[in-house]
Design an enzyme around this catalytic site. Structure first.
Site, PDB file in Angstrom:
ATOM      1  N   ALA A   1      -6.128   6.423  17.848  1.00 36.80           N
ATOM      2  CA  ALA A   1      -4.734   6.808  18.074  1.00 36.80           C
ATOM      3  C   ALA A   1      -3.822   6.147  17.052  1.00 36.80           C
ATOM      4  O   ALA A   1      -3.728   4.923  16.995  1.00 36.80           O
ATOM      5  CB  ALA A   1      -4.301   6.425  19.490  1.00 36.80           C
TER       6      ALA A   1
ATOM      7  N   LYS B   1      -1.466  10.892  20.746  1.00 33.93           N
ATOM      8  CA  LYS B   1      -2.916  10.756  20.622  1.00 33.93           C
ATOM      9  C   LYS B   1      -3.450   9.818  21.709  1.00 33.93           C
ATOM     10  O   LYS B   1      -2.817   8.823  22.061  1.00 33.93           O
ATOM     11  CB  LYS B   1      -3.295  10.232  19.240  1.00 33.93           C
ATOM     12  CG  LYS B   1      -3.093  11.242  18.128  1.00 33.93           C
ATOM     13  CD  LYS B   1      -3.649  10.737  16.809  1.00 33.93           C
ATOM     14  CE  LYS B   1      -3.518  11.775  15.715  1.00 33.93           C
ATOM     15  NZ  LYS B   1      -4.095  11.314  14.429  1.00 33.93           N
TER      16      LYS B   1
ATOM     17  N   ARG C   1     -10.656  -2.710   6.118  1.00 40.25           N
ATOM     18  CA  ARG C   1      -9.794  -3.576   6.936  1.00 40.25           C
ATOM     19  C   ARG C   1      -9.693  -3.070   8.368  1.00 40.25           C
ATOM     20  O   ARG C   1      -9.536  -3.847   9.303  1.00 40.25           O
ATOM     21  CB  ARG C   1      -8.431  -3.760   6.281  1.00 40.25           C
ATOM     22  CG  ARG C   1      -7.549  -2.526   6.098  1.00 40.25           C
ATOM     23  CD  ARG C   1      -6.765  -2.169   7.334  1.00 40.25           C
ATOM     24  NE  ARG C   1      -5.474  -1.615   7.031  1.00 40.25           N
ATOM     25  CZ  ARG C   1      -4.805  -0.828   7.862  1.00 40.25           C
ATOM     26  NH1 ARG C   1      -5.336  -0.433   9.006  1.00 40.25           N
ATOM     27  NH2 ARG C   1      -3.601  -0.407   7.529  1.00 40.25           N
TER      28      ARG C   1
ATOM     29  N   LYS D   1       0.853  -1.190   0.000  1.00 45.16           N
ATOM     30  CA  LYS D   1       0.000   0.000   0.000  1.00 45.16           C
ATOM     31  C   LYS D   1       0.890   1.241   0.000  1.00 45.16           C
ATOM     32  O   LYS D   1       1.798   1.369   0.819  1.00 45.16           O
ATOM     33  CB  LYS D   1      -0.935   0.018   1.203  1.00 45.16           C
ATOM     34  CG  LYS D   1      -1.887   1.214   1.206  1.00 45.16           C
ATOM     35  CD  LYS D   1      -3.023   1.045   2.201  1.00 45.16           C
ATOM     36  CE  LYS D   1      -2.551   1.182   3.631  1.00 45.16           C
ATOM     37  NZ  LYS D   1      -3.682   1.142   4.590  1.00 45.16           N
TER      38      LYS D   1
ATOM     39  N   ASP E   1     -20.612  12.938  17.744  1.00 48.09           N
ATOM     40  CA  ASP E   1     -19.665  13.732  16.976  1.00 48.09           C
ATOM     41  C   ASP E   1     -19.969  15.208  17.220  1.00 48.09           C
ATOM     42  O   ASP E   1     -21.110  15.575  17.520  1.00 48.09           O
ATOM     43  CB  ASP E   1     -19.779  13.423  15.470  1.00 48.09           C
ATOM     44  CG  ASP E   1     -18.535  13.836  14.692  1.00 48.09           C
ATOM     45  OD1 ASP E   1     -17.807  12.955  14.217  1.00 48.09           O
ATOM     46  OD2 ASP E   1     -18.290  15.060  14.565  1.00 48.09           O
ATOM     47  N   VAL E   2     -18.933  16.036  17.094  1.00 50.99           N
ATOM     48  CA  VAL E   2     -19.132  17.483  17.258  1.00 50.99           C
ATOM     49  C   VAL E   2     -19.772  18.093  16.018  1.00 50.99           C
ATOM     50  O   VAL E   2     -20.260  19.222  16.058  1.00 50.99           O
ATOM     51  CB  VAL E   2     -17.794  18.197  17.552  1.00 50.99           C
ATOM     52  CG1 VAL E   2     -17.237  17.747  18.893  1.00 50.99           C
ATOM     53  CG2 VAL E   2     -16.773  17.947  16.437  1.00 50.99           C
TER      54      VAL E   2
ATOM     55  N   SER F   1      -5.861  -0.761  18.473  1.00 51.33           N
ATOM     56  CA  SER F   1      -5.563  -1.078  17.070  1.00 51.33           C
ATOM     57  C   SER F   1      -4.773   0.050  16.427  1.00 51.33           C
ATOM     58  O   SER F   1      -5.215   1.197  16.415  1.00 51.33           O
ATOM     59  CB  SER F   1      -6.871  -1.289  16.306  1.00 51.33           C
ATOM     60  OG  SER F   1      -6.642  -1.405  14.918  1.00 51.33           O
TER      61      SER F   1
END
Length: 333
Positions: free
Chosen positions: A224, A229, A115, A71, A164-165, A296
């Protein structure tokens, strides 16, 4: 022989999320058995364009299939404003490992969404309660859609709480799924109290507090992907059965990276890698488990697994377009 070209629509058409989830599970198992080749991700930094390229090659020898791909993906934050292009774009070359012939050239952006969702599906299958029916998702961007699709393929999800914002994103998500699920907007606390929680945000300060998390919630911490993060408090990670996808990547840039760098998290806090659970070397959810967390970071072997499923389906359905990238008669030496 011909090479098949698959744009984002063709990838989406050929991608069955349940099959991709199964293939990603195969890849995690192969990784644990050392039946993969996955060099470290390489970077080409281009500060003059405020961007970079990343290459992610891998080969997977699963129990019933083998495949190879690379990729080529970028991150150019100025693209949307300056050029009306996405910040992140990816292209996957999928090759026959026996001959090295390029079987397909496919959109890697759509493939990555699939994925990544599939990884959460695998973790949810092993770590969530069997009768999980409620799903909270924090972050209503494109990844939220594949999270729901994959998780609903392994658990009987009935109700979804979306957070969500951006109200437009929330409304679009609700509209897209209201015929299949009971979907409502909620707070981070509402989402975190669900049977399963997926967080797909780029934040650096935790948005899910320890006291918000339900007594038996499984968390897919997907957001993250860089040092600094963090979506969840360290206290949550310490209280949970903590499962990661890869030790080096997670300690450097996964959900656990902040607590790792401060010393609040150590090896003793990590219960397993997902491959160890897939192969049965370690257990998934047990009767005494309360909170479970999957950290993940995303592995190139997941791209191979997803590309394998997409290519096989595209061949069977004659999806996309064939072209002669390599003419053996002209390149024979």
């Amino acid at each position: 022989m011909h090479t098949r070209i698959l744009d984002s629509d063709a990838v989406a058409e050929a991608a069955d999320i349940a099959e991709i989830t199964s293939a990603v599970e195969d890849a995690f198992g192969a990784y644990q058995r050392n039946d993969v080749l996955m060099p470290a991700k390489s970077y080409i930094d281009l500060p003059q364009y405020n961007g970079d390229f990343r290459s992610m090659p891998a080969y997977v020898e699963a129990e019933s299939w083998d495949a190879a791909s690379i990729k080529w993906v970028n991150v150019h934050p100025d693209n949307p404003e300056k050029f009306d292009l996405p910040t992140v774009m990816g292209t996957v070359i999928y090759s026959d490992p026996e001959t090295a012939f390029p079987l397909a050239l496919m959109d890697g952006t759509e493939l990555t969404l699939m994925r990544t969702g599939a990884a959460a599906g695998v973790a949810t299958d092993y770590l969530a309660v069997e009768d999980a029916r409620t799903l909270g998702i924090i972050g209503a961007g494109v990844q939220a859609y594949s999270q729901l699709a994959a998780i609903a393929s392994v658990r009987p999800i009935e109700e979804v709480v979306i957070v969500d914002v951006d109200d437009e994103r929330v409304n679009a998500f609700i509209e897209a799924h209201q015929d299949e699920f009971t979907v409502r907007e909620g707070s981070p606390a509402d989402a975190a109290s669900c049977d399963v929680l997926s967080t797909v945000t780029p934040v650096e300060d935790p948005i899910v507090k320890r006291e918000m998390v339900g007594e038996h919630t499984h968390i897919n911490a997907m957001g993250a992907d860089a040092e600094g993060k963090q979506e969840h408090e360290v206290a949550t990670l310490k209280d949970a059965k903590l499962v990661i996808d890869d030790y080096e990547q997670c300690t450097h840039s996964g959900e656990i990276n902040t607590g790792w760098h401060t010393g609040e998290l150590t090896d003793s806090d990590i219960d397993a890698e997902i491959g160890e659970i897939v192969t049965g070397e370690k257990t998934g959810r047990e009767e005494h488990d309360t909170i479970t967390v999957f950290d993940s970071t995303g592995l190139a072997i997941q791209d191979v697994a997803a590309a394998h499923v997409v290519y096989e389906a595209a061949e069977e359905q004659d999806t996309g377009m064939e072209f002669e990238l390599i003419n053996p008669e002209r390149t024979q030496v």
